[in-house]
Every structure is written in C-alpha cells, then in structure tokens.
Scaffold this motif. Structure first.
Motif, PDB file in Angstrom:
ATOM      1  N   PRO A  33       0.803  -1.230   0.000  1.00 52.22           N
ATOM      2  CA  PRO A  33       0.000   0.000   0.000  1.00 52.22           C
ATOM      3  C   PRO A  33       0.835   1.279   0.000  1.00 52.22           C
ATOM      4  N   TYR A  34       1.948   1.297   0.747  1.00 53.66           N
ATOM      5  CA  TYR A  34       2.705   2.546   0.842  1.00 53.66           C
ATOM      6  C   TYR A  34       3.356   2.934  -0.477  1.00 53.66           C
ATOM      7  N   ILE A  35       3.451   1.969  -1.396  1.00 56.18           N
ATOM      8  CA  ILE A  35       3.989   2.335  -2.719  1.00 56.18           C
ATOM      9  C   ILE A  35       2.924   3.067  -3.534  1.00 56.18           C
ATOM     10  N   ILE A  36       1.666   2.765  -3.264  1.00 50.87           N
ATOM     11  CA  ILE A  36       0.589   3.499  -3.960  1.00 50.87           C
ATOM     12  C   ILE A  36       0.615   4.963  -3.483  1.00 50.87           C
ATOM     13  N   PHE A  37       0.398   5.169  -2.191  1.00 48.49           N
ATOM     14  CA  PHE A  37       0.550   6.497  -1.588  1.00 48.49           C
ATOM     15  C   PHE A  37       0.994   6.319  -0.145  1.00 48.49           C
ATOM     16  N   SER A  38       1.832   7.209   0.349  1.00 44.28           N
ATOM     17  CA  SER A  38       2.259   7.106   1.744  1.00 44.28           C
ATOM     18  C   SER A  38       1.146   7.629   2.654  1.00 44.28           C
ATOM     19  N   ASP A  39       1.254   7.323   3.947  1.00 43.44           N
ATOM     20  CA  ASP A  39       0.291   7.861   4.917  1.00 43.44           C
ATOM     21  C   ASP A  39       0.288   9.378   4.870  1.00 43.44           C
ATOM     22  N   LYS A  40       1.482   9.911   4.680  1.00 42.39           N
ATOM     23  CA  LYS A  40       1.597  11.364   4.674  1.00 42.39           C
ATOM     24  C   LYS A  40       0.776  11.959   3.529  1.00 42.39           C
ATOM     25  N   THR A  41       0.810  11.290   2.390  1.00 42.67           N
ATOM     26  CA  THR A  41       0.008  11.751   1.260  1.00 42.67           C
ATOM     27  C   THR A  41      -1.484  11.662   1.598  1.00 42.67           C
ATOM     28  N   LEU A  42      -1.881  10.574   2.256  1.00 40.00           N
ATOM     29  CA  LEU A  42      -3.302  10.443   2.614  1.00 40.00           C
ATOM     30  C   LEU A  42      -3.721  11.560   3.582  1.00 40.00           C
ATOM     31  N   VAL A  43      -2.852  11.883   4.517  1.00 43.01           N
ATOM     32  CA  VAL A  43      -3.186  12.960   5.453  1.00 43.01           C
ATOM     33  C   VAL A  43      -3.318  14.287   4.693  1.00 43.01           C
ATOM     34  N   ASP A  44      -2.376  14.514   3.788  1.00 42.37           N
ATOM     35  CA  ASP A  44      -2.423  15.764   3.030  1.00 42.37           C
ATOM     36  C   ASP A  44      -3.662  15.805   2.122  1.00 42.37           C
ATOM     37  N   LEU A  45      -4.089  14.633   1.668  1.00 47.52           N
ATOM     38  CA  LEU A  45      -5.334  14.583   0.889  1.00 47.52           C
ATOM     39  C   LEU A  45      -6.518  15.014   1.754  1.00 47.52           C
ATOM     40  N   CYS A  46      -6.512  14.616   3.012  1.00 46.01           N
ATOM     41  CA  CYS A  46      -7.604  15.012   3.913  1.00 46.01           C
ATOM     42  C   CYS A  46      -7.532  16.510   4.185  1.00 46.01           C
ATOM     43  N   VAL A  47      -6.326  17.024   4.335  1.00 46.08           N
ATOM     44  CA  VAL A  47      -6.167  18.446   4.641  1.00 46.08           C
ATOM     45  C   VAL A  47      -6.599  19.296   3.448  1.00 46.08           C
ATOM     46  N   LYS A  48      -6.116  18.933   2.281  1.00 41.97           N
ATOM     47  CA  LYS A  48      -6.439  19.752   1.102  1.00 41.97           C
ATOM     48  C   LYS A  48      -7.782  19.370   0.504  1.00 41.97           C
ATOM     49  N   ALA A  49      -8.271  18.191   0.808  1.00 39.97           N
ATOM     50  CA  ALA A  49      -9.560  17.682   0.314  1.00 39.97           C
ATOM     51  C   ALA A  49      -9.856  18.134  -1.115  1.00 39.97           C
ATOM     52  N   PRO A  50      -9.028  17.753  -2.056  1.00 37.18           N
ATOM     53  CA  PRO A  50      -9.202  18.254  -3.421  1.00 37.18           C
ATOM     54  C   PRO A  50     -10.433  17.676  -4.127  1.00 37.18           C
ATOM     55  N   PHE A  51     -11.008  18.492  -4.982  1.00 34.69           N
ATOM     56  CA  PHE A  51     -12.111  18.017  -5.838  1.00 34.69           C
ATOM     57  C   PHE A  51     -11.633  17.833  -7.273  1.00 34.69           C
ATOM     58  N   TYR A  52     -10.590  18.561  -7.641  1.00 33.37           N
ATOM     59  CA  TYR A  52     -10.158  18.570  -9.044  1.00 33.37           C
ATOM     60  C   TYR A  52      -8.697  18.165  -9.190  1.00 33.37           C
ATOM     61  N   ARG A  53      -8.315  17.884 -10.434  1.00 29.17           N
ATOM     62  CA  ARG A  53      -6.954  17.440 -10.717  1.00 29.17           C
ATOM     63  C   ARG A  53      -5.906  18.446 -10.238  1.00 29.17           C
ATOM     64  N   ASP A  54      -6.091  19.728 -10.599  1.00 30.97           N
ATOM     65  CA  ASP A  54      -5.035  20.680 -10.248  1.00 30.97           C
ATOM     66  C   ASP A  54      -4.910  20.841  -8.742  1.00 30.97           C
TER      67      ASP A  54
END
Ligand code: ADP
Length: 754
Positions: free
Chosen positions: A563-584
């Motif tokens: 799993p960590y090769i797909i995305f690290s935990d840190k990336t998942l946390v940053d995804l929650c923080v930025k909660a993006p809707f779009y590609r950019d």
C-alpha cells in the motif's frame, strides 16, 4: 526537464530535503559524491533524479534482493523504467532484461554485486552507455562497518573494465570516520562532494524505558496502537519466538522474522507486514535492511542493540513518511550481558589477523559501552544521538522522554561508598543482581545459596529498593567508578576512580525521576511534535482518512503492490487536509506526481467527493497552518498564518438567524458575525457560491456575453431558487436565493467539531 520538474512530475514533491540538492547538482556537474544520511532522510532521490537527467543508464549496486524489488516497483509505479538483476531471476529472465537494457529500455538498473563479474553482464556493460554507477549501502564495502560484504569489493574491479569511467555516487547511513575513509579510498572516488547531513529526524520521538515486565509493556503498547504498524526488535531468535507466541495468544496479529526461519516463511511474513496484513513485525536485526515501508509508526527495541549505529538505523525505520513516530528502547541491565555473550560467540573471521581481531573486539566493546550509556543517561536523548554522529545537538529537544521528565538530584555518595565496600567484601566475584540483592538484604534462594547473609554489607542499604540500588550501580558504571568484566558474567569490579569516592573527594549525584514519566511524555507534546494525523485531523478528517486508506488497500491488492507504494500515509493525510475536488488541486498534494494521478487520481477524488457531497469542508484543526508553517518555513510565516480558515463551532452556529430567504452574500455576512474574530478569517459570498458550484447545486453559464447563475435539480431539492433583484441602475436581474433548508445545509457544512 530540470531537477525540480522531475521531482514533482515523478515523485510528487515540491522541494528537496536538506542535502539532496547539493548532491544532485554535483552529480549533474560530473563530480563523484558520497552522501552520508540517516535512514529515511531520502538518499534514493539523490541518485534517481540525476539518473533521469543524465544521458545514459544508471547502475545501482545494492546488497539486498528485497531492496531492489521494492525500489524497482516504486519506480515503475511513478512511470520510471527500471529493472533489477539478481539471483532471484532465472537465467532467461536476466538475458531478457539485459537485452532490453541494451536497447535503451531502462534508465535505472539495480544490480547485485555478485552479478558484476558474470560474463553476460560484463558483455552488456562494455556496450551500454553507463552514465553513473551508484553504490547503495556503501558501508558494506568496509570491514569496519556492521555488515561487510566481500562481494562489494568486486565493484572496484568492475569499474576498471568499463570503457568510460562513469560518475560514481555512494550512499550510506553509517557515519564513522573509519567507514567513511574506507568508502572513499576503496571505491576510489575522485574529488568527491562528501556530505554528512540531517542526522536529526525531527519527527521521531525517543524514549528509553525500564519496565519491570517488558512483555506487559509491549502488549499494552501494541494494543494501544492497534491500527498502527510497528516493528519490535529482539536480540535473539528465542526472544522473537517467545514474544510472538505471547502476542498471538493475546489476539494480536503479528508476523515474525529471523534467520532461523525458512526462506518461504520469511518471505511470507515480510509480505504480511509490508502489505499491512500484520501490523506488527517481531524480528531480530536480520529484518529491515531495504525495507522501505514508510508508515512504520513505532520501533520498539525489546533489548538494547549492540551499537548506536545499529540502534539509529533500526529505529530510523520508523516514520520514513515524515509523520510522527516513536522509537522506544526497553532497557534492563541483563541486556548488557546478552550483548557481551553475542559478541563472545561471534564467529572468528579467517581473513583478519590476531591484532585486527583484538582491535575489532575493542571497538565492539567501546560501541556497547556508548550504547549502554544511552540507556542510562538523563540528558536529552536526541542530543546524545546527534553528538555521537558528530552533529551539534541542542540542549533540550522537547521530543524525547528525558526532556519530558523532571529529575530531582540526590547526593548518593554515602550509598555509593557502601556499594564499593560490598563489592570489595565479596572479593569482586558477583554481578549486579547478587550485589544489589545482598545490599538490599533480600532473602532469595539464590542469595542464600551464595551465602551472602554472612557478609557485613548484607542489608547495608535496606532502606532502598533493589531497583534503586541497581540504578545507583548503573550510574557508577556510567561514571567509570565501577566496571564489569568483559565476559558473559559481567562481574562488578571497582575502578581506581572509586578511591576518590572513598576519600571523600568525589561526590556521586543521582538524578531521580520526579514526575510520572508515562504521564509526562504524553502531556509534554508541544507544537513541534504535533505532527501525528490524530493531532491534525478532526473526527470527520480521520474518517475520511480511513476511507482513503481503504481505497489504497483496494488498489494495492489489484496491483499486487504494498500500500505505501501506492501512496504514503503522509500523502493520505495531506489529501484530507487539502480535500481536493479537481486534478489541479490534487496535484498540489505532497507525493502526488503525474503518473500516479493518471493512474489512481480520479478514484481518490471520487472518495473525497462522495464523502463531502461536493461541499467544501475543513477536516483539520485550526492550528494546522501554524504547525505546517513552523515545519516548513520557520518563524516568519507563523505570524501571518495565525488566523485560520473560516469555521464555526456548533454553539456559534446555533445562533444563526435563519430567515425565509437570503442571498449568498447575506448568508456570508451573518456567518461572519458569529465567528471568533481574533482567530478565524472571514468567509466571502463568492467562496460560498464556489462551494455550491463544486457540489453541483448551482452554476453559471455565459449567455449572450452575460454570466447567468442557475440552480441545478440538486440545488432546487436543497431549497435554492432563482429570484429577481434590482440593480443600482434600477434594472432587474436574476440571482439565487436560499430558503431555510438551504441555509441550514450551508451552516452545517462549516461546523467544525472541537
Ligand atoms: P533512505 O534511503 O535515505 O532511507 P528514502 O530514499 O527511502 O530514504 O526516502 C525516505 C522517504 O522520504 C521516502 O518515502 C521518500 O519518498 C521521501 N522523500 C525523499 N525525498 C523527499 C522530498 N524531497 N520531499 C518529500 N519526501 C521525500
């Protein structure tokens, strides 16, 4: 392409870490380099980025098969063509890989050192354009390192056979002078850029604990951290097996690893751990080199390791993703004896002369001593480590157990004298257990057997507990007043320095722990250490994290990747923080590069979108900006970032003055009146409308050169409708109104749970 665009495009990072840029620039200028960086500091990037910018191939020599596979998988995931050549492949597979390599298919090829002298590989190397040769884990070339590998010496001969000498880059986490000299000299690096850097791993918390029962400590800890991944290192196979049984019996899903297990069994448990099937790995130090699992949240040492080098390397496997992680060493006086025994039973090496053996032995003893002092020191643990690795430490790091503890100083000179008298009285024939037991006046069978009650010193310190006496003895050992014999019995001996104590010219001061250490360590987490996701994300955020993690596991299964090769935990946390809707927006998340976005981006966006219903929401606590700016920019930006993005608490939101209909600007105005002005920024009507658009409640279209707002079916169902307004010029135009229901939807979407 330049180094920055490569860093973002492939690895998803926006800036280099300390030291990386200097090494990369040197390589690109054609200079050899030696990078000495601790585990987790980011050595791979230092050769992978230039590898993509150099014209030819980069060969990476690496000692472990598992390491190569892992690295190559990770590279291919981000869209970099790489391959590995080692004994795990069949001959036909090797031939195929070399054919493809010769045809220019790969930019990076990992090779086991043994392969360098095979005919087929030499043939290939003669013809290929090899721009750089990278030696990973370069300390393996030194007899002074912890894991010398004779096959590494083949690298030197191999380089000589090449038609053109490539740039050489070498990397290791071992910093001792001797090893460094060996690497420079044996590899023949020419005017290399040598960089020793970043031994401080700020996200790691260090602690030494001396629990009465190590098993109970581990069990409690593992249960308290059930959803986290961790490694427990034991000194012996026997310890591994016993602890494994114990945890299994308590229902903890653990894997184990040591050299006594079969290949298949080892591979299986390694996979279980890496693929997050078993969160806990119990292992000897045979486990870990080349394990790049980034979300290891704790490393517990069940026994004291043999040296600081070993300790820092093993402990450093925690928190590679930069998120907070804990490194806990469980110490007992017996550990010193176990280690002595391990040193004694080490196989003699035919290649060394007697003098060399003696020197090696002395070096090992010295390392063990320094390691033991680490376990006994009352100073800042991080400081101790950094000083050992030749870096200036700080006085207090405030992120280790010793900094969290309060000590009170007690003069124990009188007690120390009694200890010396006791040791001399028994003619220096016993170890710490017997001496402490005797002085405490204990009546254990073993003590009776030795007849200790006959001595005058028996019970001379009976006002103290046995553990306290042991602590004072350990302190005297650390100060050199006592020493132990260099055999497995570790008998206590009195050093010449003891005379000063007996003559009254030297005081012995004992720093005793004042506060409850467990409590102190938990309470003392200051801003610098509030990097853990549960400290950053609010409860909605943590739930989103779990959903993203579930998706990551699903993709990992499909791809047969950790799993960590797909995305690290840190990336998942940053995804929650930025909660993006779009590609950019998603491309701004750390660890998201182009290739990964193309492959999995939409699926992650969909989870976020479904979770939020398309309404912008804040999934982290207000202090986040402060923490982030502190971590990445230092003090200056902190001032600016003091106010956090708009939110309301449930209490504040309850005061919202609902009305039959409002315009979005009016809603914004009312909301702003309810916020805490000191700490929370304003929200604008435009921002609220943008959220409505993102959630597909409303939109704007350009008709006849005029932007016109419209309400979607979803918006109508939610209580939004088009109404007429009068402009200042007296002209009628359409705008969107929100009824009570719609107003409530907006208010609810910005409440933050405290
Ligand atoms: P090492 O080989 O030194 O033990 P790695 O090369 O495995 O360390 O890197 C450790 C982690 O740090 C990896 O997850 C890597 O992706 C990450 N990393 C490396 N460089 C950077 C950077 N510049 N920005 C963010 N993360 C990075």
């Amino acid at each position: 392409m330049n180094k920055f665009s490569i860093l973002k495009k492939y690895f998803g990072y926006t800036s280099f870490r300390e030291g990386q840029e200097i090494l990369i620039d040197s390589i690109l200028n054609g200079q050899d380099v030696l990078g000495i960086m601790p585990t987790g500091a980011g050595k791979s990037i230092c050769y992978q980025v230039p590898a993509l910018l150099l014209p030819g191939i980069t060969l990476v020599i690496s000692p472990l098969i598992s390491l190569m596979k892992d690295q190559v998988q990770a590279l291919n995931q981000v869209g970099i063509h790489a391959a590995y050549i080692n004994s795990s492949l069949r001959e036909s597979q090797i031939s195929k890989a070399l054919r493809l390599a010769a045809a220019g298919q790969y930019k990076i090829i990992y090779v086991a050192p043994e392969r360098l002298e095979t005919y087929e590989f030499l043939q290939f190397a003669q013809q290929a354009e090899i721009s750089m040769l990278t030696v990973d884990e370069a300390h393996c070339i030194s007899q002074w390192g912890q894991d010398f590998r004779p096959s590494y010496l083949k690298i030197v001969q191999f380089i000589k056979t090449l038609p053109v000498r490539p740039i050489l880059s070498a990397f290791t986490a071992t910093a001792t002078e001797k090893v460094k000299e060996d690497i420079l000299c044996v590899l023949g690096l020419i005017h290399p850029q040598t960089l020793v850097t970043g031994f401080d791993r700020k996200n790691l918390y260090f602690a030494v604990e001396t629990p009465p029962k190590k098993d109970s400590f581990v069990l409690r800890y593992v249960k308290e951290h059930a959803d986290e991944s961790g490694i427990i290192y034991c000194a012996t196979r026997k310890n591994v097996d016993a602890l494994y049984e114990k945890l299994q019996a308590e229902g903890v899903s653990a894997a184990k690893y040591h050299a006594g297990l079969g290949n298949e069994e080892r591979r299986q448990s390694q996979d279980d751990f890496i693929y997050d099937k078993s969160p806990v790995m119990i292992a000897t130090n045979a486990f870990g080199m080349g394990i790049d699992k980034s979300n290891v949240r704790y490393v517990i040492h069940y026994n004291m390791p043999q040296s600081m080098e070993n300790y820092y390397q093993e402990a450093g496997r925690a928190g590679r993703d930069g998120e907070r992680a804990e490194c806990i060493l469980l110490y007992s006086a017996q550990d010193v004896m176990i280690n002595r025994f391990l040193l004694d039973s080490r196989e003699p090496n035919d290649e060394n002369t007697w003098e060399e053996m003696a020197e090696l032995r002395e070096r090992d003893e010295e390392r063990l001593r320094i390691m033991t002092y680490y376990c006994q020191t009352t100073e800042c643990l991080r400081n101790y480590i950094l000083r050992y690795f030749g870096e200036d430490g700080m006085i207090r790091c405030e992120n280790c157990l010793n900094c969290a503890r309060e000590y009170e100083e007690t003069d124990v000179t009188a007690e120390a004298e009694k200890i010396i008298t006791g040791i001399l009285e028994v003619r220096q024939r016993y170890g710490i257990n017997v001496i402490a037991g005797m002085l405490a006046g204990e009546t254990r069978a073993k003590l009776r057997e030795y007849g200790v009650a006959q001595y005058e010193s028996y019970g001379s310190l009976k006002e103290l507990r046995e553990t306290e006496i042991k602590s004072i003895i350990n302190l005297m050992l650390a100060e050199g007043i006592l020493h132990t014999t260099n055999d497995r019995y570790s008998l206590l001996r009195v050093s010449p320095q003891a005379a000063e104590v007996r003559q009254g010219t030297r005081k012995v001061i004992w720093k005793k722990i004042k506060a409850d250490p467990a409590k102190a360590s938990r309470e003392k987490k200051t801003d610098a250490v509030r990097m853990r996701r549960s400290d950053l994300l609010n409860s909605r955020g943590l739930e989103l994290f779990e959903r993203l993690r579930a998706l990551r596991t699903e993709i990992a299964r499909e791809e047969s990747m950790p799993p960590y090769i797909i995305f690290s935990d840190k990336t998942l946390v940053d995804l929650c923080v930025k909660a993006p809707f779009y590609r950019d927006e998603m491309m701004k998340v750390t660890g998201v590069g182009e290739n990964k976005f193309e492959r999995f981006g939409e699926r992650f966006l969909k989870v976020i979108y479904d979770y939020t219903g398309g309404v912008r929401e804040k999934f982290y606590f207000g202090e986040l900006e402060e923490v982030q700016s502190q971590a990445s920019f230092g003090q200056q930006k902190m001032e600016k970032a003091k106010k956090v993005d708009f939110y309301l608490t449930e209490e504040q939101a309850a005061a919202f003055p609902y009305a039959e209909k409002y315009l979005v600007t009016e809603i914004a105005e009312k909301l702003n009146e309810l916020r805490d002005e000191q700490t929370v920024k304003k929200i604008s009507g435009a921002e609220l409308f943008r959220r409505m658009q993102a959630g597909e409640y409303a939109g704007e279209t350009l008709t006849d050169g005029i932007w016109k707002k419209y309400v979607t079916e979803k918006g109508q169902a939610a209580g939004m409708f088009i109404g007429l307004r009068l402009s200042k010029a007296g002209k009628e135009y359409e705008d969107i109104y929100y009824d009570k229901k719609a107003q409530k939807m907006i208010v609810d979407s910005i409440i933050i749970e405290q």
